[in-house]
Design a protein around this motif. Structure first.
Motif, PDB file in Angstrom:
ATOM      1  N   SER A  17       4.731   7.359  -3.146  1.00 36.48           N
ATOM      2  CA  SER A  17       3.624   7.005  -2.256  1.00 36.48           C
ATOM      3  C   SER A  17       3.939   5.760  -1.433  1.00 36.48           C
ATOM      4  O   SER A  17       3.068   4.994  -1.092  1.00 36.48           O
ATOM      5  N   ALA A  82      -5.515   6.332  -3.542  1.00 38.28           N
ATOM      6  CA  ALA A  82      -4.352   5.793  -2.835  1.00 38.28           C
ATOM      7  C   ALA A  82      -3.495   6.908  -2.241  1.00 38.28           C
ATOM      8  O   ALA A  82      -2.986   6.775  -1.124  1.00 38.28           O
ATOM      9  N   PHE A  86      -2.754   7.452   1.676  1.00 38.41           N
ATOM     10  CA  PHE A  86      -1.364   7.496   2.141  1.00 38.41           C
ATOM     11  C   PHE A  86      -1.128   8.737   3.004  1.00 38.41           C
ATOM     12  O   PHE A  86      -0.511   8.668   4.063  1.00 38.41           O
ATOM     13  N   ARG A 110      -4.510   1.134   4.782  1.00 38.59           N
ATOM     14  CA  ARG A 110      -3.792   0.206   3.879  1.00 38.59           C
ATOM     15  C   ARG A 110      -4.782  -0.502   2.965  1.00 38.59           C
ATOM     16  O   ARG A 110      -4.482  -0.772   1.798  1.00 38.59           O
ATOM     17  N   ILE A 113      -5.678   2.012   0.306  1.00 36.20           N
ATOM     18  CA  ILE A 113      -4.554   2.113  -0.626  1.00 36.20           C
ATOM     19  C   ILE A 113      -4.558   0.937  -1.591  1.00 36.20           C
ATOM     20  O   ILE A 113      -4.310   1.102  -2.791  1.00 36.20           O
TER      21      ILE A 113
END
Length: 175
Positions: A17, A82, A86, A110, A113
């Motif tokens: 990831s 997450a 991604f 982001r 994540i």
């Protein structure tokens, strides 16, 4: 299941990831320059550091409410959140292309994540400590459980495989 196997799975998940390749990924997919890449990484890791204790506390609350399932739920939630964020980078690239809105969308992803990552490692540590307590193992065994994936040497091979996979993924996703 021993926590060492979960650590191995989480390290593999981190590899696939993004992991080490986040900066080149953001530059290639999102079109970030060095400044935006540094800002995105600073926000991501700074927020994850701030949220680690909060997410660990929340996982402990879930464990008290749902014994033997609460932390597992928190771990699955963090990894799913997450991973979904991604994967959404490709959607943003396809739908918004390049530009100011795309930059904000990539930055938001982001942040999402970082929320997911923040709920993974503290929860996994809590699972490990609970397992050790349940099995009557001393806390001195904690390190053995945590670095199990690295001791197998799988992490380095996974980095190599993920680099190849991400290279093709970036080329296909955003030509």
């Amino acid at each position: 299941m021993r926590p060492r196997h979960l650590y191995n799975a989480v390290f593999a998940w981190l590899v696939f990831s993004g992991g080490r390749f986040t900066a080149p990924f953001l530059e290639e997919v999102a079109g970030f320059d060095d400044t935006l890449t540094g800002l995105a990484l600073a926000i991501q890791f700074g927020l994850a550091s701030l949220l680690n204790p909060v997410m660990g506390y929340r996982a402990d609350q879930l464990e008290m409410k749902h014994p033997h399932r609460g932390r597992c739920f928190a771990l699955a939630f963090g990894m799913t959140l997450a991973t979904a964020a991604f994967m959404m980078h490709g959607v943003v690239c396809r739908v918004l292309g390049q530009g100011t809105m795309a930059v904000f969308a990539h930055m938001f992803l982001r942040v999402v994540i970082s929320v997911g990552w923040a709920s993974v490692m503290p929860v996994l540590d809590g699972l490990t400590l609970a397992y050790m307590e349940e099995k009557g193992l001393g806390r001195s065994e904690y390190g053995k459980e945590r670095v199990y994936g690295k001791m197998l040497g799988l992490e380095d091979h996974l980095w190599t495989l993920s680099f190849l996979a991400m290279n093709f993924g970036v080329q296909i996703c955003c030509p």
